[in-house]
Write an enzyme that holds these catalytic residues in place. Sequence first.
Site, short mmCIF file in Angstrom:
data_model
loop_
_atom_site.label_atom_id
_atom_site.label_comp_id
_atom_site.label_asym_id
_atom_site.label_seq_id
_atom_site.Cartn_x
_atom_site.Cartn_y
_atom_site.Cartn_z
CG HIS A 55 -34.90 -6.58 -33.70
ND1 HIS A 55 -34.86 -7.36 -33.37
CD2 HIS A 55 -34.29 -7.32 -35.08
CE1 HIS A 55 -33.70 -8.92 -33.38
NE2 HIS A 55 -33.50 -8.55 -35.00
CB SER A 78 -39.52 -6.57 -29.82
OG SER A 78 -38.14 -6.72 -30.54
CB SER A 83 -34.00 -5.82 -31.07
OG SER A 83 -35.81 -6.58 -30.54
CG ASP A 141 -36.18 -10.69 -37.50
OD1 ASP A 141 -34.70 -12.08 -38.11
OD2 ASP A 141 -35.56 -9.59 -37.34
CD GLU A 202 -35.87 -8.25 -42.34
OE1 GLU A 202 -36.67 -8.37 -42.71
OE2 GLU A 202 -35.02 -7.65 -42.27
CG ASN A 227 -31.02 -13.96 -45.06
OD1 ASN A 227 -30.54 -13.00 -43.93
ND2 ASN A 227 -30.54 -14.44 -44.91
CE LYS A 232 -32.65 -9.44 -43.73
NZ LYS A 232 -31.54 -9.93 -43.33
CG ASP A 236 -30.68 -6.75 -42.75
OD1 ASP A 236 -29.90 -6.87 -42.20
OD2 ASP A 236 -31.64 -6.58 -42.91
CG ASN A 237 -28.24 -10.47 -43.79
OD1 ASN A 237 -29.08 -9.76 -43.29
ND2 ASN A 237 -28.03 -12.34 -43.70
CB CYS A 241 -23.19 -6.16 -39.38
SG CYS A 241 -24.71 -7.91 -39.30
CG HIS A 347 -32.30 -14.26 -34.51
ND1 HIS A 347 -32.81 -13.03 -35.14
CD2 HIS A 347 -33.11 -14.90 -33.83
CE1 HIS A 347 -33.58 -12.57 -34.22
NE2 HIS A 347 -34.66 -14.26 -34.42
CG HIS A 400 -28.61 -3.35 -39.48
ND1 HIS A 400 -27.83 -4.01 -38.32
CD2 HIS A 400 -28.87 -4.55 -40.42
CE1 HIS A 400 -27.35 -4.82 -38.59
NE2 HIS A 400 -28.02 -5.52 -39.55
CB SER A 408 -34.15 -5.66 -44.88
OG SER A 408 -33.46 -5.45 -44.89
CD GLN A 412 -40.29 -9.72 -43.92
OE1 GLN A 412 -41.52 -10.17 -44.55
NE2 GLN A 412 -39.63 -10.17 -42.84
P1 NAI Z 1 -24.34 -17.17 -43.12
O1 NAI Z 1 -24.84 -18.08 -42.90
O2 NAI Z 1 -23.95 -16.19 -44.44
O3 NAI Z 1 -22.72 -17.05 -42.52
C1 NAI Z 1 -22.48 -17.96 -41.14
C2 NAI Z 1 -21.59 -17.90 -41.19
O4 NAI Z 1 -20.81 -19.26 -40.33
C3 NAI Z 1 -20.69 -19.28 -42.40
O5 NAI Z 1 -20.21 -18.93 -43.39
C4 NAI Z 1 -20.84 -20.61 -41.60
O6 NAI Z 1 -20.12 -21.24 -42.42
C5 NAI Z 1 -20.64 -19.89 -40.00
N1 NAI Z 1 -20.17 -21.40 -39.12
C6 NAI Z 1 -20.92 -21.82 -38.98
N2 NAI Z 1 -20.63 -22.91 -38.05
C7 NAI Z 1 -19.05 -22.39 -37.09
C8 NAI Z 1 -18.35 -22.44 -35.63
N3 NAI Z 1 -19.05 -22.83 -34.96
N4 NAI Z 1 -16.84 -21.71 -35.91
C9 NAI Z 1 -17.36 -20.18 -37.08
N5 NAI Z 1 -17.32 -20.44 -38.19
C10 NAI Z 1 -18.91 -21.27 -38.28
O7 NAI Z 1 -25.40 -16.14 -41.82
P2 NAI Z 1 -25.21 -14.75 -41.80
O8 NAI Z 1 -26.28 -14.43 -43.05
O9 NAI Z 1 -23.61 -14.29 -41.82
O10 NAI Z 1 -26.24 -14.42 -40.64
C11 NAI Z 1 -25.26 -15.17 -38.95
C12 NAI Z 1 -26.76 -15.34 -38.33
O11 NAI Z 1 -26.62 -13.30 -38.00
C13 NAI Z 1 -27.89 -15.47 -38.10
O12 NAI Z 1 -28.12 -16.26 -37.36
C14 NAI Z 1 -28.77 -14.66 -38.45
O13 NAI Z 1 -30.41 -14.71 -37.97
C15 NAI Z 1 -27.92 -12.97 -37.63
N6 NAI Z 1 -28.52 -12.16 -38.32
C16 NAI Z 1 -28.37 -10.87 -37.02
C17 NAI Z 1 -28.60 -9.63 -38.03
C18 NAI Z 1 -28.03 -8.38 -36.91
O14 NAI Z 1 -28.59 -7.64 -37.20
N7 NAI Z 1 -27.81 -9.03 -35.37
C19 NAI Z 1 -28.30 -8.97 -39.69
C20 NAI Z 1 -28.30 -9.92 -39.86
C21 NAI Z 1 -28.16 -11.63 -39.66
#
Ligand code: NAI
Length: 479
Positions: A55, A78, A83, A141, A202, A227, A232, A236-237, A241, A347, A400, A408, A412
């Site tokens: 991003h 990006s 983003s 990322d 990331e 990650n 991180k 960050d997560n 968020c 993501h 963020h 984070s 990196q």
């Molecule tokens: P995580 O693996 O810690 O959490 C995902 C959760 O979703 C898990 O607990 C899993 O059991 C649950 N899950 C999976 N399928 C499901 C379903 N069908 N229904 C309900 N729950 C379900 O992963 P994390 O770190 O929380 O990341 C989640 C996503 O967010 C990833 O795609 C990551 O790349 C992205 N992300 C986005 C950020 C942003 O700024 N927008 C920042 C950090 C991560």
Amino acid sequence: MSTFRDFKVKDLTAAEWGRKEILLAQEEMPGLMALRKEYAGQYPLKGARISGSLHMTIQTAVLIETLIELGAQVRWCSCNIFSTQDHAAAAVAVGPKGTVTEPQGVPVYAWKGESLAEYWWCTEQALTWPEGEYPNMILDDGGDATMFVLKGSEWEKGSVPELADDDPEDWCELVKALGQSIVKNPGRWIQTAASIKGVTEETTTGVHRLYQMAEEGSLLFPAMNVNDAVTKSKFDNVYGCRHSLVDGIMRATDVMLAGKVSVVCGYGDVGKGCCQSLRGQGARVIVTEIDPICALQALMEGYEVKRVEDVLDYADIYVTTTGNKNVITLEHMRQMKHNAIVGNIGHFDNEIEMMAVERDSSVVRENIKPQVDRWIFEDGHGVIVLAEGRLLNLGCATGHPSFVMSNSFTNQVMAQIELFNHAENYENKVYVLPKLLDEKVARLHLEKLGAKLTVLTDEQSKYLGVPTSGPFKPDTYRY
Ligand code: NAI
């Protein structure tokens, strides 16, 4: 669009504004600034040609300029079509010493609102170095730059796949972009893959992709999983968020969150931050989960745990945080309340079944403003979809804040230094940084917040069996 020299950004004249914000951000990014000081004059990234796909925000500008201060050459795009902060991209293209008429910065290819074809073109530009040169590091990322190189190399050895009618548009555009580049310059992706010492990744989704590739033997270089550094994903997560989720929803809709029934799909790190964020606004929060441990955690925090199907007739807001696909479907949206808000912070956009919504001719799109659409169903009810199902905190807000991104990005930079200088110590697998470095990242961020860390006495250190300088926890500790 300015295309002067080797970059493409929306409006170069926004560079001065971007530079002012970069200077503000630097003050909030003590980890990155400490690395600049620690390595001053040493250039640990001298010789590194880093292709970055992340991003293109103000915080990323501070990351890019840190990599450069440490000796790297950098090309950037990006990792999401919505983003980019255009003033950040402009400032990076102009560089700290350049001017709008004489830009001296980084070849950056990014603007807010790229088409998918433009997105893959920008990715290709970030991976395209001057004649005879190839990138030797990737900073990724979500894994798109890594996938571009690895698919390119795979298809050069075999063939470019045929497209089917039901293929998603981003896959079609990827196949077209890579297919054309292979015809133009056969063998370039094989050579690119061979020149890459490693990738630092990331986010959760990119890391999942890397582990899958390592398992099937298709990963052609070592990878550092940034990650899963504690500093991180547990910051960050979660806290990133917690800040940027409600920021995105409120900027997009101005809707009052207090009292609204909000559904957070997924209670992992991102889900936990999102729940806190919504609860902080007084929303009534419901969680959906597939994992009994996370579901139980949600209950212990006082959230209800239900299925999406159970809440369709009364929930007001839905946020997907799973990294999974089709978590909110077209059928779900058909049954939602009038003007329910649906957004994704995971993501990729396929968490919401956007392709089905877009291809169903009975559902009509009404654009409210950039990154906010209302999809109107045959019965007249509408569903508001944020950022076309792409991550709403970056599409509808600015992602963020700097302080958390400093954590984070300090990981990196350390991962880039390690892989670039010691690639021979790593196989084509996925690694995490040692805990001592994780603790170092946290340490670098304490002073800014006025913390005073307690120091173990020798007696206490012996009693616990923990060195006074760390690491303080075993690798199995969960925080
Ligand atoms: P995580 O693996 O810690 O959490 C995902 C959760 O979703 C898990 O607990 C899993 O059991 C649950 N899950 C999976 N399928 C499901 C379903 N069908 N229904 C309900 N729950 C379900 O992963 P994390 O770190 O929380 O990341 C989640 C996503 O967010 C990833 O795609 C990551 O790349 C992205 N992300 C986005 C950020 C942003 O700024 N927008 C920042 C950090 C991560």
